[in-house]
Design a protein around this motif. Sequence first.
Motif, PDB file in Angstrom:
ATOM      1  N   SER A 215       0.866  -1.183   0.000  1.00  0.00           N
ATOM      2  CA  SER A 215       0.000   0.000   0.000  1.00  0.00           C
ATOM      3  C   SER A 215       0.901   1.230   0.000  1.00  0.00           C
ATOM      4  O   SER A 215       2.127   1.114   0.086  1.00  0.00           O
ATOM      5  N   TYR A 216       0.274   2.417  -0.079  1.00  0.00           N
ATOM      6  CA  TYR A 216       1.087   3.636  -0.077  1.00  0.00           C
ATOM      7  C   TYR A 216       0.506   4.615   0.931  1.00  0.00           C
ATOM      8  O   TYR A 216      -0.448   4.303   1.651  1.00  0.00           O
ATOM      9  N   THR A 217       1.101   5.787   0.993  1.00  0.00           N
ATOM     10  CA  THR A 217       0.665   6.869   1.875  1.00  0.00           C
ATOM     11  C   THR A 217      -0.868   6.916   1.980  1.00  0.00           C
ATOM     12  O   THR A 217      -1.548   6.915   0.960  1.00  0.00           O
TER      13      THR A 217
ATOM     14  N   GLY B 168      16.373  13.082  -3.481  1.00  0.00           N
ATOM     15  CA  GLY B 168      17.171  13.172  -4.697  1.00  0.00           C
ATOM     16  C   GLY B 168      17.116  14.576  -5.292  1.00  0.00           C
ATOM     17  O   GLY B 168      18.132  15.122  -5.723  1.00  0.00           O
ATOM     18  N   GLU B 169      15.931  15.173  -5.291  1.00  0.00           N
ATOM     19  CA  GLU B 169      15.787  16.552  -5.785  1.00  0.00           C
ATOM     20  C   GLU B 169      16.705  17.482  -4.999  1.00  0.00           C
ATOM     21  O   GLU B 169      17.453  18.279  -5.556  1.00  0.00           O
ATOM     22  N   LEU B 170      16.607  17.354  -3.679  1.00  0.00           N
ATOM     23  CA  LEU B 170      17.394  18.203  -2.791  1.00  0.00           C
ATOM     24  C   LEU B 170      18.887  18.011  -3.055  1.00  0.00           C
ATOM     25  O   LEU B 170      19.654  18.969  -3.175  1.00  0.00           O
TER      26      LEU B 170
ATOM     27  N   ALA C 293       4.087  21.236 -11.339  1.00  0.00           N
ATOM     28  CA  ALA C 293       5.083  20.423 -10.627  1.00  0.00           C
ATOM     29  C   ALA C 293       4.553  19.888  -9.300  1.00  0.00           C
ATOM     30  O   ALA C 293       3.661  20.476  -8.683  1.00  0.00           O
ATOM     31  N   HIS C 294       5.133  18.782  -8.892  1.00  0.00           N
ATOM     32  CA  HIS C 294       4.868  18.222  -7.579  1.00  0.00           C
ATOM     33  C   HIS C 294       5.361  19.187  -6.503  1.00  0.00           C
ATOM     34  O   HIS C 294       6.354  19.888  -6.713  1.00  0.00           O
ATOM     35  N   GLY C 295       4.713  19.194  -5.347  1.00  0.00           N
ATOM     36  CA  GLY C 295       5.085  20.097  -4.256  1.00  0.00           C
ATOM     37  C   GLY C 295       6.506  19.931  -3.769  1.00  0.00           C
ATOM     38  O   GLY C 295       7.105  20.862  -3.234  1.00  0.00           O
ATOM     39  N   THR C 296       7.064  18.744  -3.951  1.00  0.00           N
ATOM     40  CA  THR C 296       8.441  18.534  -3.491  1.00  0.00           C
ATOM     41  C   THR C 296       9.422  19.411  -4.258  1.00  0.00           C
ATOM     42  O   THR C 296      10.457  19.779  -3.713  1.00  0.00           O
ATOM     43  N   ASN C 297       9.120  19.768  -5.523  1.00  0.00           N
ATOM     44  CA  ASN C 297      10.074  20.563  -6.312  1.00  0.00           C
ATOM     45  C   ASN C 297      10.340  21.919  -5.651  1.00  0.00           C
ATOM     46  O   ASN C 297      11.488  22.219  -5.306  1.00  0.00           O
TER      47      ASN C 297
ATOM     48  N   LEU D  33      15.449  17.158 -14.118  1.00  0.00           N
ATOM     49  CA  LEU D  33      14.325  16.344 -14.559  1.00  0.00           C
ATOM     50  C   LEU D  33      13.807  15.544 -13.370  1.00  0.00           C
ATOM     51  O   LEU D  33      14.525  14.713 -12.807  1.00  0.00           O
ATOM     52  N   ASP D  34      12.583  15.840 -12.973  1.00  0.00           N
ATOM     53  CA  ASP D  34      11.923  15.052 -11.934  1.00  0.00           C
ATOM     54  C   ASP D  34      11.528  13.724 -12.573  1.00  0.00           C
ATOM     55  O   ASP D  34      10.673  13.676 -13.445  1.00  0.00           O
ATOM     56  N   GLY D  35      12.186  12.666 -12.138  1.00  0.00           N
ATOM     57  CA  GLY D  35      12.035  11.369 -12.808  1.00  0.00           C
ATOM     58  C   GLY D  35      10.877  10.521 -12.312  1.00  0.00           C
ATOM     59  O   GLY D  35      10.838   9.314 -12.573  1.00  0.00           O
ATOM     60  N   ALA D  36       9.928  11.155 -11.626  1.00  0.00           N
ATOM     61  CA  ALA D  36       8.801  10.378 -11.098  1.00  0.00           C
ATOM     62  C   ALA D  36       8.049   9.651 -12.210  1.00  0.00           C
ATOM     63  O   ALA D  36       7.413   8.634 -11.961  1.00  0.00           O
ATOM     64  N   ASN D  37       8.142  10.189 -13.432  1.00  0.00           N
ATOM     65  CA  ASN D  37       7.370   9.596 -14.524  1.00  0.00           C
ATOM     66  C   ASN D  37       8.212   8.790 -15.499  1.00  0.00           C
ATOM     67  O   ASN D  37       7.838   8.625 -16.657  1.00  0.00           O
TER      68      ASN D  37
ATOM     69  N   PRO E 272      12.828   4.597  -7.626  1.00  0.00           N
ATOM     70  CA  PRO E 272      12.831   3.152  -7.888  1.00  0.00           C
ATOM     71  C   PRO E 272      11.622   2.444  -7.274  1.00  0.00           C
ATOM     72  O   PRO E 272      11.226   1.382  -7.747  1.00  0.00           O
ATOM     73  N   HIS E 273      11.050   3.069  -6.238  1.00  0.00           N
ATOM     74  CA  HIS E 273       9.848   2.487  -5.646  1.00  0.00           C
ATOM     75  C   HIS E 273       8.669   2.646  -6.587  1.00  0.00           C
ATOM     76  O   HIS E 273       7.659   1.988  -6.409  1.00  0.00           O
ATOM     77  N   LYS E 274       8.764   3.521  -7.564  1.00  0.00           N
ATOM     78  CA  LYS E 274       7.705   3.629  -8.566  1.00  0.00           C
ATOM     79  C   LYS E 274       8.128   2.823  -9.796  1.00  0.00           C
ATOM     80  O   LYS E 274       7.615   1.738 -10.048  1.00  0.00           O
TER      81      LYS E 274
END
Lengths: 452, 489
Positions: A99-101, B144-146, B172-176, B245-249, B271-273
């Motif tokens: 599962s996730y968050t 990784g972004e940081l 962008a995702h909030g983490t950026n 490059l945010d590699g989430a995708n 890698p978890h994605k």
Amino acid sequence: MTGYLFHTDQDRREMLEAIGAASVQEIIDAQVPADVQMKVPLAIADGLDEMSLESLMRSLAAKNASAASHTCFLGGGAYDHFIPAAVDEIASRGEFYTSYTPYQAEVSQGNLQVMFEYETLVTQLTGLAVSNASLYDGGSATVEAVLMSLAATKGRTKVVTTTALHPQYRQTIDTYLESIEADAVVIEATSNGTSESMIAAIDSETACVVVQHPNFFGRYEDVQRIADAAHQAGAIVVQVFDPVSVGLIKRPGDLGVDIAVAEGQSLGNHLCYGGPYLGMMACREDLIRRMPGRIAGQTTDRRGKRCWVLTLQTREQHIRRDKATSNICSNQTLLALRATIHLSLLGPHGLRETAEHCVAKTEYARQQLSRCQRLEIVHTGPVFKEFVVRDRDGDVAELMQTAFNQGILAGVPLASWYPEMSDCFLVAVTEKRSRAEIDRLAEVLSSSLAAV
Amino acid sequence: MRNTQATQLIFEMSRIGRRATVLPPLDLPVPAVDQLVPKDHQAEAPLPLPELAEGDVVRHFVNLSTLNMSVDTHFYPLGSCTMKYNPKRNERLCSLPGFSAVHPLQDPATIQGLLQALYELQGMLAEISGLPGVSLQPAAGAHGELTALMVAAAYFRDRGENRTVVLTADSAHGTNPASAAMVGYETRTVKSRSNGLVDVDDLKSKLDGSVAVFMLTNPNTLGLFDSQIREITSLVHEHGGLIYLDGANMNAILGITRPGDFGADLMHYNPHKTFSGPHGGGGPGAGPICVRDFLAKYLPQPIVMKNGDTYHLGTGENESGTNDSIGRVRSFFGNVGVLLRAYCYIRTYGGLGLRRVSEDAVLGANYLLSRVKHILDVPHGDRCMHEFVASASKIKKARGLSAMDLAKRILDYGFHAPTVYFPLVVDEAVMVEPTETESKETLDAFAAALFRITDEAPELVHEAPHSTKISRPDDVTASRRPIVRWTPE
Ligand SMILES: Cc1ncc(COP(=O)(O)O)c(C=O)c1O
């Protein structure tokens, strides 16, 4: 083809037809300019079926020594504590594991309740009011505490710490402070401890003091006195604690600490060459809105039933973006789950006994090693589960190699972090080490003398 | 059938005197522990931890687990999170003691097999990204972004350039922006056009010598590959800035296109994605980063290096003997357990197989899009990469059903909800990422459920979910009067 794909050729045809495309390539070509598309396949070996992957991974695993193949006296922030079978069994359930968050609380009550239980356990371990749901590891948790302190004492830029703080935690702090207006002042740890010089370094510019207790060398620090001095100067006190030690010694909250952080690997998490681990953080109630990371809280549903949700999310990146308290998104929930199960199994008596075994066995190991002519115990004062040993012959590498050849991971050489201790190594003794194993360590290290 | 005791807290189940853990007897010729620990350090009272029997603990947590949806049990189309199948073989193999019981401070000579896997992983990540410098140290994508922004900052410091701004896309995702702020950068937002792609004119107006980095997600969080990518990256480079490059995708483009080839200078992987690391209820992840050759010397250390047949922990690109590394961003090597699963995953598919992964992810998303577009408005056209974003805006006006309502009701049909209200550029966003490991039947069933919901009585949908353990929680009270720990009555 190897892998986990689903579609039959027929599926693919039907799907493309519904899309109205002749091929997937056509869909890609419509978006990805031809001049940036790869013309050649990735230079990565062909895929492996399950049996071939299994033999590959087994052969790689077989080339590693580990705490399973050798008797492990390595510490320095990661420890070979015992992990009960129930921890692995429960945590490997797919409903937790895959599962996730918990964005949808209604279908994540399992994870949310675990997070709430974890947070409560951490407050019980620390004597502080609130905990978050996890950070990455001990090092980054320490930095987050420093950043929190800098934000809470706006305008102050000094961070006071000592050489008895884990060297990799100090390096991590240095890296983060490089880009912002703040500096770390590092006090030399001396044989008399560090509290005097630490206290002397605290001034009106000080945002926080960071003290590890028991420290990197296993020794106890006078946290209470440091805390008093820091508070008088308006600074925040951050303690890096050992979650096993509080089974026996006073908790950060009992010592006047404002933010407590820890590496939670000791609580049911595998060594795994350094990660994934568990960054723990607890703080005073009034600092809660400055906390980084997820927090689970209690509430009620529409029918008035008690339940749990992610809360205080206006601190977080997905809401607050560049004003967030931290950028953390994915955290270490699975490791927090393992810690929660582990602590539930240990209870107050189990944790206390674990801590007692560490202290007693460490003392026994000190006694035994002090009998080896080649070795000197560097600090003779009380220690928790680690101590520094000096090799009078100054050849730590040879000593470690000899022990390794006899099936023992004997200690962590200190040379790369402490040039003045280039002839020293750190020995850690957990509850897992038997008397026979400790005797054997002493025997092997003494016999190395004969070889000289 | 449901065990109602399971929702008791462990603290409420506690009974004085119960216990699960028993240690072996301690018989050593040493003084008693209360003489070994100085009096003033000893705790004055026992810890208030709960006291439970092993059977209590197991039943409690096993029952709790059944209150979660998960990839193992449900379709989980949570956009941006790539909730693909998590291979069981990887669990078995990465749990071998030769990996899981390795201490982080062991001598590299004693862990040659592990270092070989990590070394090869570095090479594979470089190959997939087209960027040669790799650090496996960061603990998650955001980390990784940081780390990469710190690398960029070190590069500009070295060049004596005082650049203070990081640009992020409005999608962008909030983490950026959060990561940029942690590295001390001021963030400015670049708008997207109505077609969802970067507004190049807006970018031009914000580009000057103060811009250090433009953080870009491509394909972006709308699931669209930005066809102007060459122009965007050239513009930023002309102004002396770097492209992140945010590699989430990455799940959309494996073996199809490479960030290094389309102009990115730094990137992270999740890698978890992309590489199937189980998400663990929120983590762990990992966030390895890849950078161009001229940035490699700034990467965190250590990096696994190979010398003849042996692997060691090296200090990067550095021949001059000086150390340009930004330093560490955490303790120890990295989230090795997650990295090893990524290694297993990549070895399982191989180079050609990885391309097939992305092709199938694109196929599945476009197929689902072709069905959903008849149910909900999809503002950015009828083609996407690995995910798409629909909008509940029209149906909200027409029938009063919000994205949140749809998300809650879909749970009753046995599906996890899509991501909702992200990205921020789409009103009432419903972000769907099916991944390549879902069958056509599952996608059909999901679309059919969504269709039915849009036709259901609004009151029924507003009150959803109906089949779950709890109904909608009161978030407002939770954050107004936070209760974040259990306390005895
Ligand atoms: C687009 C995007 N960027 C960055 C992140 C952050 O990654 P992580 O959660 O691994 O830190 C995420 C994760 O949800 C994401 O979807």
